[in-house]
Motif scaffolding. Structure first.
Motif, PDB file in Angstrom:
ATOM      1  N   THR A 183     -22.340  15.324  10.152  1.00 53.74           N
ATOM      2  CA  THR A 183     -22.219  15.504  11.774  1.00 53.74           C
ATOM      3  C   THR A 183     -20.927  15.836  12.203  1.00 53.74           C
ATOM      4  N   ALA A 184     -19.911  15.185  11.542  1.00 56.37           N
ATOM      5  CA  ALA A 184     -18.532  15.313  12.161  1.00 56.37           C
ATOM      6  C   ALA A 184     -17.998  16.833  12.026  1.00 56.37           C
ATOM      7  N   PRO A 185     -18.186  17.361  10.818  1.00 56.29           N
ATOM      8  CA  PRO A 185     -17.841  18.855  10.718  1.00 56.29           C
ATOM      9  C   PRO A 185     -18.513  19.658  11.528  1.00 56.29           C
ATOM     10  N   THR A 186     -19.777  19.286  11.668  1.00 55.65           N
ATOM     11  CA  THR A 186     -20.734  20.138  12.772  1.00 55.65           C
ATOM     12  C   THR A 186     -20.199  20.102  14.084  1.00 55.65           C
ATOM     13  N   ALA A 187     -19.803  18.995  14.740  1.00 57.01           N
ATOM     14  CA  ALA A 187     -19.066  18.781  15.945  1.00 57.01           C
ATOM     15  C   ALA A 187     -17.876  19.654  16.016  1.00 57.01           C
TER      16      ALA A 187
END
Length: 349
Positions: free
Chosen positions: A245-249
């Motif tokens: 979810t961090a790289p997606t953000a």
């Protein structure tokens, strides 16, 4: 993005609460409701919030305003959380939000580990909402996200820009584990600088030659982390969600930023994903369990499963996994959500 007003109503309820509760746990409400609304689950938002807000703390008050000349000293000081929230509230009332983001993105990125990466994740959801519709409540949400990130700002130790030849899947597999996987994330991240092989493993990722490669590599990083979750989630099913979810953000924030800042976003997202992997990855992977062998179902069924399960991490992972599935067509992206729902206890509002 659905613009019936449900998201605005949810933000108004949540903005009376603080970004943290029980001392340091992150308030996932704004992230989860943004995902639920975007995927068409408006009708479930307030019922879910009725249960979720009961656990949250009040919005913290500021004690000493953050001045334009002393922001560096205030970065990473959780005691200044209320001050940082007030600072960004003021900034976003006085300046265009894209200008504020462009100014603060390079200042905040080096501290991407903030709040176990929840600072950047919350900011990514807020930007994604603002790119669909700009209004006062969505601007306020971006301010709370940036303020939380600034107060919990935390760098990843011994990290340099990647310079290797590995794709994200191979690079993630090469990240060593910290020796003491006990206690909280701060204890684990503090060990990184002394872990043999840490520096070379994070340098191994192939760098981006230009902005478009940075965007593509971020998508590949989210893809690899999501697919890896199915076989590695048992290390810590909650914390390992953030490797995806961090790289997606960061990926979702790029359209609001100049292309000159995209490569730095890739490098920081990789640092965060590698650090969480080192902190929580299990010693050995497992094969898919019986709950996955018959297939995870359609994308729509999987997101509904996440909403019915109710845990905020399962909802956020489903939001990312549906993007991964659209890009790759790999059913293991959806299986990752089923795996999360199996390992994480349901939340029943």
């Amino acid at each position: 993005m659905n613009d019936t007003g449900t998201l605005e109503e949810a933000y108004e309820r949540l903005h009376r609460t603080g970004p943290e509760f029980d001392g340091w746990l992150s308030n996932h409400g704004p992230m989860a409701v943004e995902a639920m609304v975007r995927h068409g689950y408006d009708r479930d938002v307030h019922r879910w919030l009725d249960g979720y807000v009961a656990r949250l703390d009040e919005l913290p008050r500021g004690t000493s305003p953050v001045g334009t000349g002393e922001w560096r000293e205030a970065l990473g000081d959780p005691g200044r959380l209320g001050d940082w929230l007030a600072f960004f509230d003021r900034e976003l009332r006085e300046r265009p939000w894209r200008d504020v983001l462009e100014t603060w993105w390079p200042r905040l990125l080096p501290g991407i580990a903030a709040g176990a990466t929840h600072g950047v994740i919350r900011a990514g959801h807020a930007v994604h909402a603002l790119l669909q519709l700009q209004d006062e409540t969505r601007l306020a949400e971006l301010g709370q996200a940036l303020g939380y990130w600034a107060a919990r700002w935390q760098p990843v130790a011994a990290f340099d820009a990647p310079s290797g030849t590995a794709d994200p899947e191979i690079a993630l597999a090469g990240v060593p584990r910290v020796p003491d996987q006990s206690q909280g994330i701060n204890h684990r991240l503090a060990q990184l600088a002394e872990v043999a092989g840490w520096g070379p493993s994070v340098a191994a990722l192939r760098p981006a030659a230009d902005a478009e490669q940075a965007r593509a590599r971020l998508a590949e990083l989210a893809d690899a982390a999501t697919l890896r979750y199915t076989t590695h989630a048992h290390g810590n099913p909650v914390m390992l969600v953030h490797t995806a979810t961090a790289p997606t953000a960061v990926l979702r924030t790029l359209p609001a930023l100049p292309e000159s800042l995209w490569a730095a976003g890739l490098n920081a997202a990789w640092a965060a994903g590698a650090a969480v992997t080192a902190a929580y990855a299990p010693a050995e992977p497992v094969t898919a369990g019986p709950e996955l062998r018959s297939g995870p179902g359609s994308a729509e069924e999987v997101f509904e499963l996440a909403v019915r399960h109710g845990d905020e991490h399962v909802i956020k992972l489903a939001d990312t996994a549906l993007d991964v599935h659209r890009r790759t067509g790999d059913p293991d992206a959806l299986a990752a959500v089923v795996r999360a729902a199996t390992l994480i206890s349901p939340f029943r509002p």
